[in-house]
Motif scaffolding. Structure first.
Motif, PDB file in Angstrom:
ATOM      1  N   LEU A   1      10.264  -5.575  -1.878  1.00 52.83           N
ATOM      2  CA  LEU A   1      10.643  -6.693  -3.040  1.00 52.83           C
ATOM      3  C   LEU A   1       9.233  -5.400  -3.037  1.00 52.83           C
ATOM      4  CD1 LEU A   1       9.292 -10.623  -2.060  1.00 52.83           C
ATOM      5  CD2 LEU A   1      11.326  -8.912  -3.526  1.00 52.83           C
ATOM      6  N   ALA A   2       8.713  -4.852  -3.157  1.00 51.81           N
ATOM      7  CA  ALA A   2       7.380  -3.764  -3.272  1.00 51.81           C
ATOM      8  C   ALA A   2       8.952  -2.704  -4.006  1.00 51.81           C
ATOM      9  CB  ALA A   2       6.994  -3.180  -2.059  1.00 51.81           C
ATOM     10  N   GLN A   3       9.788  -2.125  -3.100  1.00 47.96           N
ATOM     11  CA  GLN A   3      10.335  -1.053  -3.420  1.00 47.96           C
ATOM     12  C   GLN A   3      11.031  -1.568  -4.984  1.00 47.96           C
ATOM     13  OE1 GLN A   3      13.623  -0.451  -0.211  1.00 47.96           O
ATOM     14  NE2 GLN A   3      12.189   0.644   0.935  1.00 47.96           N
ATOM     15  N   ARG A   4      11.227  -2.942  -4.973  1.00 52.65           N
ATOM     16  CA  ARG A   4      11.992  -3.239  -6.044  1.00 52.65           C
ATOM     17  C   ARG A   4      10.607  -3.509  -7.234  1.00 52.65           C
ATOM     18  NH1 ARG A   4      16.176  -2.994  -9.118  1.00 52.65           N
ATOM     19  NH2 ARG A   4      16.552  -4.410 -10.527  1.00 52.65           N
ATOM     20  N   ALA A   5       9.647  -3.773  -7.040  1.00 49.91           N
ATOM     21  CA  ALA A   5       8.837  -3.119  -7.985  1.00 49.91           C
ATOM     22  C   ALA A   5       9.151  -2.261  -9.043  1.00 49.91           C
ATOM     23  CB  ALA A   5       7.217  -3.739  -7.556  1.00 49.91           C
ATOM     24  N   GLN A   6       9.071  -1.372  -7.462  1.00 52.85           N
ATOM     25  CA  GLN A   6       9.015  -0.022  -7.886  1.00 52.85           C
ATOM     26  C   GLN A   6      10.136   0.132  -8.895  1.00 52.85           C
ATOM     27  OE1 GLN A   6       7.774   4.103  -5.503  1.00 52.85           O
ATOM     28  NE2 GLN A   6       9.746   3.534  -5.874  1.00 52.85           N
ATOM     29  N   ALA A   7      11.018   0.571  -9.011  1.00 51.78           N
ATOM     30  CA  ALA A   7      12.274   0.504  -9.418  1.00 51.78           C
ATOM     31  C   ALA A   7      12.384   0.117 -10.993  1.00 51.78           C
ATOM     32  CB  ALA A   7      13.323  -0.133  -8.947  1.00 51.78           C
TER      33      ALA A   7
ATOM     34  N   TRP B   1       1.641   1.363   5.924  1.00 57.20           N
ATOM     35  CA  TRP B   1       3.193   0.482   5.975  1.00 57.20           C
ATOM     36  C   TRP B   1       3.434   0.464   4.012  1.00 57.20           C
ATOM     37  CZ3 TRP B   1       6.185   0.031   9.230  1.00 57.20           C
ATOM     38  CH2 TRP B   1       7.736  -0.527   9.076  1.00 57.20           C
ATOM     39  N   ILE B   2       2.876   0.705   3.666  1.00 58.61           N
ATOM     40  CA  ILE B   2       3.765   0.245   1.960  1.00 58.61           C
ATOM     41  C   ILE B   2       4.271   1.593   1.398  1.00 58.61           C
ATOM     42  CG2 ILE B   2       3.359  -0.383  -0.016  1.00 58.61           C
ATOM     43  CD1 ILE B   2       4.170  -2.414   1.385  1.00 58.61           C
ATOM     44  N   ALA B   3       3.344   2.527   1.601  1.00 60.35           N
ATOM     45  CA  ALA B   3       3.177   3.949   1.204  1.00 60.35           C
ATOM     46  C   ALA B   3       4.730   4.526   1.322  1.00 60.35           C
ATOM     47  CB  ALA B   3       1.789   4.445   1.179  1.00 60.35           C
ATOM     48  N   ALA B   4       4.708   4.539   2.707  1.00 56.66           N
ATOM     49  CA  ALA B   4       6.087   4.970   3.405  1.00 56.66           C
ATOM     50  C   ALA B   4       7.132   3.956   3.372  1.00 56.66           C
ATOM     51  CB  ALA B   4       5.278   4.665   5.582  1.00 56.66           C
ATOM     52  N   HIS B   5       7.233   3.890   2.659  1.00 54.19           N
ATOM     53  CA  HIS B   5       8.316   2.402   1.634  1.00 54.19           C
ATOM     54  C   HIS B   5       8.136   2.690   0.414  1.00 54.19           C
ATOM     55  CE1 HIS B   5       8.056   0.234   6.232  1.00 54.19           C
ATOM     56  NE2 HIS B   5       9.386   0.519   5.663  1.00 54.19           N
ATOM     57  N   THR B   6       7.261   3.354  -0.286  1.00 51.88           N
ATOM     58  CA  THR B   6       7.243   3.921  -1.585  1.00 51.88           C
ATOM     59  C   THR B   6       7.688   5.153  -2.117  1.00 51.88           C
ATOM     60  OG1 THR B   6       5.127   2.995  -2.317  1.00 51.88           O
ATOM     61  CG2 THR B   6       6.781   1.238  -2.255  1.00 51.88           C
ATOM     62  N   ARG B   7       6.883   5.182  -3.130  1.00 51.17           N
ATOM     63  CA  ARG B   7       7.379   7.223  -3.642  1.00 51.17           C
ATOM     64  C   ARG B   7       6.583   7.077  -5.151  1.00 51.17           C
ATOM     65  NH1 ARG B   7      10.628   9.396  -5.628  1.00 51.17           N
ATOM     66  NH2 ARG B   7      11.972   8.135  -6.379  1.00 51.17           N
ATOM     67  N   THR B   8       6.857   5.956  -5.971  1.00 46.90           N
ATOM     68  CA  THR B   8       5.961   6.796  -6.664  1.00 46.90           C
ATOM     69  C   THR B   8       4.305   5.643  -7.513  1.00 46.90           C
ATOM     70  OG1 THR B   8       7.759   5.684  -8.093  1.00 46.90           O
ATOM     71  CG2 THR B   8       7.688   7.669  -7.674  1.00 46.90           C
TER      72      THR B   8
END
Length: 348
Positions: free
Chosen positions: A49-55, A88-95
């Motif tokens: 969900l964190a990655q989806r929020a980013q996208a 943990w979340i920093a490692a799963h996201t980029r921007t």
């Protein structure tokens, strides 16, 4: 080798830039990205969900600092320690920006806060925005051996210690936390000048917050009252630093209904409504000068994943269009984004 201070001002920091610009409003979301009853979330699927929020174009992911379970408060936040979870979340996201809402300074040694914050900021490429507060859960203070009546004093002391050790090499300070006499230095330093935002009053007068913090996090109000609060904030900022931009941030609980046309009904610190009212309400906040809204889905009747997606595809793009920005996710039809500011100002 870790970079030290490649940017000199907070508005150059990647996390700050993702979240804040004058005259613009962005959206963030609190962890857990989950609707749940009771005080304990499941914490399932949060990385996806964190990655989806980013996208989808959300600006920030927010964590809370809740060291102890107090059943009377009804919410444990993301359960995990905020610094461990941010790593943990920093490692799963980029921007996407990573923000704290907020670290309770009187309960933590300021050197530990500074080192953790600088570490997350470095490891995430400058994405951290550090929200701090004086704390509001009385049960926690005696457990940590802290006098709750001194929290405002400790907050101010620790805030200034953190600023000092993050921004200077071999600094000196004398405070309740201890004494440093330029014979040691805190490492790492952050990626650049780390943005620090104060939550609520934290026991400080607003002029002090305007002069020392890089922004202010406060609570939801009706549009007219929030407009007055924003105006007061801008006045204090201008008095402290004429011409400076210091963002205004608020939280908002949202229970997004299936019916996009459903009018609002109140819930705790927010409302239940359809997407059309939510868009109008958010744009009205933009009109009065709010720069960032942190959404919380705890009280939702629908799965938070559905709400995250619907807001990302049906609310964020027209909101971006209304601001003259290029939307990140979802399809955009200009006719859906035409919003009359006078009408919006009368909402809620």
């Amino acid at each position: 080798m870790l970079k030290v201070n490649p940017v000199a001002t907070v508005d150059e920091a990647p996390g700050f830039r993702r979240m804040f610009r004058p005259g613009r409003l962005t959206l963030g979301v609190f962890f857990p990205i989950e609707a749940f009853t009771g005080d304990e979330p499941s914490m399932r699927d949060q990385e996806r969900l964190a990655q989806r929020a980013q996208a989808l174009g959300y600006a920030a992911l927010w964590v809370r600092d809740v060291p102890l379970r107090d059943p009377s408060f009804g919410d444990l936040g993301q359960i995990h320690d905020p610094w461990v979870y941010l790593g943990w979340i920093a490692a799963h996201t980029r921007t996407i920006a990573l923000a704290t809402g907020s670290i309770v300074l009187p309960l933590r040694h300021p050197l530990h806060v500074a080192k953790a914050a600088a570490s997350v900021d470095q490891l995430s490429g400058g994405r951290l925005v550090l929200g701090v507060a004086s704390g509001d859960r009385p049960v926690e203070f005696p457990a940590f051996g802290v006098d709750i009546e001194r929290r405002a004093v400790l907050f101010r002391e620790y805030f200034e210690v953190i600023r000092s050790v993050l921004e200077r090499e071999y600094p000196t300070f004398t405070s309740t936390a201890g004494v440093l006499t330029a014979n040691a230095d805190l490492v790492p330093k952050p990626f650049g000048r780390l943005p620090m935002l104060v939550t609520g009053s934290s026991g400080q007068p607003l002029p002090w917050i305007a002069g020392h913090a890089d922004g202010w996090i406060t609570y939801p109000r009706g549009i007219d009252r929030q407009a007055e609060t924003v105006e007061r904030w801008r006045g204090e900022v201008n008095a402290a630093r004429p011409g400076a931009f210091k963002p205004f941030v608020q939280s908002l609980y949202v229970d997004l209904a299936d019916d996009p046309h459903l009018p609002p009904t109140p819930i705790h610190l927010g409302f239940r409504a359809g997407q059309h009212f939510l868009l109008r309400f958010l744009d009205s906040l933009r009109v009065v000068g709010v720069n960032h809204v942190i959404l919380n889905f705890k009280y939702g009747a629908r799965p938070a994943s559905e709400v995250l997606e619907e807001i990302g595809t049906e609310v964020l793009p027209p909101l971006a269009y209304a601001q003259g920005d290029k939307p990140v996710g979802g399809e955009l039809e200009p006719s859906d984004a035409e919003v009359d500011d006078d009408t919006l100002a009368r909402q809620h």
